[in-house]
Design a protein around this motif. Structure first.
Motif, PDB file in Angstrom:
ATOM      1  N   ARG A 193       2.112  -2.256  11.858  1.00 17.17           N
ATOM      2  CA  ARG A 193       2.967  -2.194  10.680  1.00 17.17           C
ATOM      3  C   ARG A 193       3.841  -0.935  10.651  1.00 17.17           C
ATOM      4  O   ARG A 193       4.530  -0.676   9.662  1.00 17.17           O
ATOM      5  N   ASN A 469      -0.550  -4.099  -5.015  1.00 15.03           N
ATOM      6  CA  ASN A 469       0.077  -4.251  -3.697  1.00 15.03           C
ATOM      7  C   ASN A 469       0.239  -2.859  -3.091  1.00 15.03           C
ATOM      8  O   ASN A 469       0.074  -1.844  -3.776  1.00 15.03           O
ATOM      9  N   TRP A 470       0.574  -2.821  -1.799  1.00 15.85           N
ATOM     10  CA  TRP A 470       0.782  -1.522  -1.145  1.00 15.85           C
ATOM     11  C   TRP A 470       2.218  -1.394  -0.625  1.00 15.85           C
ATOM     12  O   TRP A 470       2.494  -0.752   0.389  1.00 15.85           O
ATOM     13  N   GLU A 471       3.145  -1.960  -1.396  1.00 18.30           N
ATOM     14  CA  GLU A 471       4.551  -1.927  -1.007  1.00 18.30           C
ATOM     15  C   GLU A 471       5.091  -0.500  -0.946  1.00 18.30           C
ATOM     16  O   GLU A 471       5.947  -0.190  -0.111  1.00 18.30           O
ATOM     17  N   ASP A 474       4.278   0.906   2.355  1.00 21.64           N
ATOM     18  CA  ASP A 474       5.119   0.292   3.386  1.00 21.64           C
ATOM     19  C   ASP A 474       6.520   0.902   3.385  1.00 21.64           C
ATOM     20  O   ASP A 474       7.094   1.168   4.451  1.00 21.64           O
ATOM     21  N   LYS A 475       7.068   1.141   2.211  1.00 22.83           N
ATOM     22  CA  LYS A 475       8.405   1.720   2.136  1.00 22.83           C
ATOM     23  C   LYS A 475       8.423   3.152   2.660  1.00 22.83           C
ATOM     24  O   LYS A 475       9.403   3.593   3.273  1.00 22.83           O
ATOM     25  N   LYS A 477       6.320   4.199   4.885  1.00 23.11           N
ATOM     26  CA  LYS A 477       5.823   4.079   6.255  1.00 23.11           C
ATOM     27  C   LYS A 477       4.616   4.997   6.523  1.00 23.11           C
ATOM     28  O   LYS A 477       4.528   5.674   7.537  1.00 23.11           O
ATOM     29  N   ASP A 479       0.063   5.053   5.761  1.00 21.01           N
ATOM     30  CA  ASP A 479      -1.084   4.317   5.237  1.00 21.01           C
ATOM     31  C   ASP A 479      -2.026   5.250   4.485  1.00 21.01           C
ATOM     32  O   ASP A 479      -3.051   4.822   3.975  1.00 21.01           O
ATOM     33  N   THR A 505      -6.315  -6.999   3.893  1.00 25.48           N
ATOM     34  CA  THR A 505      -4.921  -7.216   3.523  1.00 25.48           C
ATOM     35  C   THR A 505      -4.020  -7.345   4.748  1.00 25.48           C
ATOM     36  O   THR A 505      -4.175  -6.633   5.746  1.00 25.48           O
ATOM     37  N   LYS A 507      -0.252  -8.404   4.213  1.00 22.35           N
ATOM     38  CA  LYS A 507       1.137  -8.151   3.826  1.00 22.35           C
ATOM     39  C   LYS A 507       1.202  -7.079   2.739  1.00 22.35           C
ATOM     40  O   LYS A 507       0.270  -6.933   1.939  1.00 22.35           O
ATOM     41  N   PRO A 508       2.309  -6.328   2.675  1.00 19.11           N
ATOM     42  CA  PRO A 508       2.456  -5.306   1.636  1.00 19.11           C
ATOM     43  C   PRO A 508       2.333  -5.850   0.219  1.00 19.11           C
ATOM     44  O   PRO A 508       2.010  -5.092  -0.704  1.00 19.11           O
ATOM     45  N   SER A 509       2.563  -7.128   0.030  1.00 26.89           N
ATOM     46  CA  SER A 509       2.456  -7.717  -1.311  1.00 26.89           C
ATOM     47  C   SER A 509       1.017  -8.018  -1.708  1.00 26.89           C
ATOM     48  O   SER A 509       0.750  -8.398  -2.850  1.00 26.89           O
TER      49      SER A 509
END
Length: 660
Positions: A193, A469-471, A474-475, A477, A479, A505, A507-509
């Motif tokens: 990711r 979520n963990w969006e 992700d944005k 970059k 963890d 999990t 996906k970021p959603s």
């Protein structure tokens, strides 16, 4: 509650899954009924009423709660017996009574029946509302209906190459195949990711401004982004990229000795002559392994822990399969750090309970250790050969007569309402903390009491935060991020472990659990003094204060990625371990380490029909040490069985150094 505007911005007024630490609510297994938190000793009554709570599903303040510790605190303060009333015998007699349902206690119960016979009757008693001790499982149901599991204490099966043959056999006997983690733990999850695990967040209270910095191989580039002063930046670049020989003229052996006699803080200030801001930068980096900051960790241990500044000193190879030169275990061990159940080492505890009481956790596969729903109503059923009695605090242990000739031991515990009840046993294993034991018995010598009191546990909090979520990660970059200048040491997305139908999990959603830690080690003269002061500091905090600090940190560190605590947080569980890690001997405070004599040898001496088993007994805060000590305690009572694995030789820390 009168919330301020700032509280509302953080979401303190939102109806998430939280429980106030003074007015807890427990979910039943079926999820249909909520009840008041248990009183001490209420476990059996709840089981009989059919309304047994499901401890993993309780959020809020968990771990060593006030309710779990109040009785023993009154014993400590000589106040319990003033109001306890008459002692009531239950009439129950067991072959073995175990005081403490942590990994050591559960191990002792399992090994005792394995060696003495499956017909032996065993009672395990514990003051917490769940078994496992520090091995704590936290469960959540996310807003999308998905079950999420996290660990609230003892983290992973660390470095199996260091385990004794007896521990390897026990793990196998309870259905754990360590090879399975190679596919359960997705070691490529982060890289797949494009996320970094090298983020640092500087908080304005200490550094003048909030700043997220991602460390890269280009040291000069990322250091330039930090809010450090110019000298500190230059010193840090040199410390990482071009460290000098800071102990010139000494032989390698002399350097190793010197580094064991000074702290890493002293090394940075007095030998490297680095800017004091580097002490602030690295202060907490040793806490996760050693329980103290760099002002309490030897420079030698800091080297084995990967701290910078030693590359130009010709110290040799710090990666061993044996011991670090100081005698401490070297954490750059030979095994990948992948042996992790979704619930951490609560998976070991659940496997042991399944071996002791199969009806409580049906199934035979390794997957079902994590995915099965444990029936707490079956833990303490009359007539069953093994019973686990929770919410019950042992207050006295005494032989019925002289320890040398007595045929049984009477164990007194606080039942419902704190009233004293007794059971008897042919044998007793005290699998509680060393410092508790002198309060339970007057049968010990002054020398053994002194040795038991030498253990001063590390205070800490393991917190899980369920987010929708963990969006934001992700944005950005990343963890995880390490915090500098905050109450918490940072936050990280949980380990990427999938077991059977339980999937981590993707996906970021997706919802996910974040893990946060806080080790309490305020400045003091010695490591033990730090731990004592840390425990007092921890007891002064309310859950509300912890929650507010969590929300503030996540908003500030992840805000640039769009995180909003008021919107995104769905549940918070703070697992309070005021008596947490076992104290591990360390230089420079314990000059006798590793050669001895070691206080644990005197502290764990059995007497009469009583033996001692806990991580304290090994002065080593790891699950396999707890299991080793449970095995040893049973051997103290029953002797070493013919054909038992050799306990003295295995790849890892030499057991003779630990007195085993």
């Amino acid at each position: 509650m009168n919330w301020t505007d700032e509280d509302k911005r953080l979401g303190m007024d939102k109806p998430i899954s939280r429980r106030d630490f003074l007015d807890g609510l427990a979910f039943t297994v079926g999820g249909a009924l909520a009840m008041r938190a248990f009183k001490p000793g209420a476990a059996q009554a709840q089981a009989n009423s059919g309304t047994t709570a499901y401890p993993p599903g309780i959020a809020g303040l968990r771990g060593q709660t006030d309710a779990a510790q109040n009785v023993m605190h009154t014993v400590r303060d000589d106040a319990y017996w003033e109001n306890a009333g008459a002692i009531t015998p239950t009439g129950e007699h067991y072959d073995l009574v175990v005081v403490g349902a942590g990994i050591s206690g559960l191990t002792a119960a399992y090994i005792y029946r394995q060696q003495a016979g499956p017909d032996k009757r065993v009672l395990v008693i514990d003051p917490l509302d769940d078994f496992g001790g520090h091995a704590k499982r936290n469960e959540y149901i996310a807003s999308n209906g998905q079950k999420i599991v996290g660990y609230g204490g003892s983290q992973s099966i660390d470095t199996p190459s260091f385990f004794s043959p007896a521990v390897h056999k026990l793990i196998s006997d309870v259905g754990i195949d360590l090879n399975r983690f190679e596919t359960w733990f997705n070691q490529k999850w982060r890289d797949q990711r494009g996320l970094s695990n090298k983020a640092l967040f500087f908080f304005s209270e200490q550094w003048g401004k909030d700043k997220l910095v991602i460390r890269t191989k280009d040291t000069a580039a990322w250091v330039a982004q930090t809010p450090l002063n110019d000298k500190a930046k230059a010193d840090l670049i040199k410390l990482i990229d071009a460290p000098a020989d800071y102990l010139p003229g000494l032989t390698r052996e002399e350097k190793l000795q010197k580094l064991s006699d000074i702290t890493y803080k002293q090394f940075l200030l007095d030998f490297v002559r680095a800017d004091p801001q580097l002490v602030e930068l690295y202060q907490i980096t040793t806490m996760g392994y050693f329980g103290v900051g760099i002002d309490g960790t030897s420079a030698l241990d800091a080297w084995t822990n990967g701290s910078p500044g030693f590359g130009g000193m010709d110290l040799g190879d710090s990666v061993h399969k044996n011991m670090a030169p100081s005698g401490r275990v070297n954490f750059a061990g030979p095994d990948e750090y992948i042996h992790h159940f979704p619930e951490g080492n609560a998976g070991i505890a659940r496997a042991l309970v399944r071996g002791l009481i199969p009806a409580a956790l049906p199934g035979a596969t390794m997957e079902e250790i994590s995915t099965g729903t444990l029936d707490y109503a079956k833990l303490d059923l009359p007539g069953h050969p093994v019973r686990i009695r929770l919410n019950s605090t042992v207050v006295k242990v005494a032989h019925d007569g002289s320890p040398e000739s007595a045929e049984r031991v009477t164990v007194t515990y606080a039942g419902e309402g704190g009233k004293p009840l007794t059971v008897t046993g042919n044998h007793v294993v005290l699998a509680c903390w060393n410092r508790v034991i002198p309060y339970l018995t007057d049968e010990l010598s002054e020398e053994q009491v002194t040795a038991l009191n030498d253990q001063q546990k590390v205070a800490l909090i393991y917190t899980n935060v369920l987010i929708r979520n963990w969006e934001a990660f992700d944005k950005l970059k990343i963890d995880r991020f390490s915090a500098r200048g905050n109450f918490w040491s940072g936050a990280s997305i949980d380990f990427p472990v999938s077991v059977g139908d339980y999937r981590f999990t993707d996906k970021p959603s997706d919802p996910v659990v974040l893990h946060l830690t806080k080790v309490f080690a305020p400045p003091a003269d010695t490591a033990r003094d730090q731990f004592l002061a840390g425990r007092r500091e921890l007891y002064s905090l309310t859950f509300e204060e912890m929650e507010r600090s969590i929300r503030d940190m996540l908003n500030r560190a992840l805000g640039a990625g769009g995180f909003d605590a008021a919107r995104d947080i769905e549940a918070i569980t703070c697992n309070r371990w005021a008596h947490g890690y076992a104290y591990e001997y360390m230089r420079p405070w314990d000059a006798y380490w590793p050669d001895g004599p070691l206080p644990i040898i005197t502290a764990r001496k059995p007497w009469g029909r009583i033996a001692i088993a806990n991580a304290d007994s090994g002065a080593y805060a790891y699950a396999h040490s707890a299991m080793d000590q449970g095995i040893r305690a049973v051997r103290d009572l029953l002797g070493t069985p013919e054909g038992a694995p050799d306990y003295s030789r295995y790849p890892g820390p030499p057991l003779e150094k630990l007195g085993l």
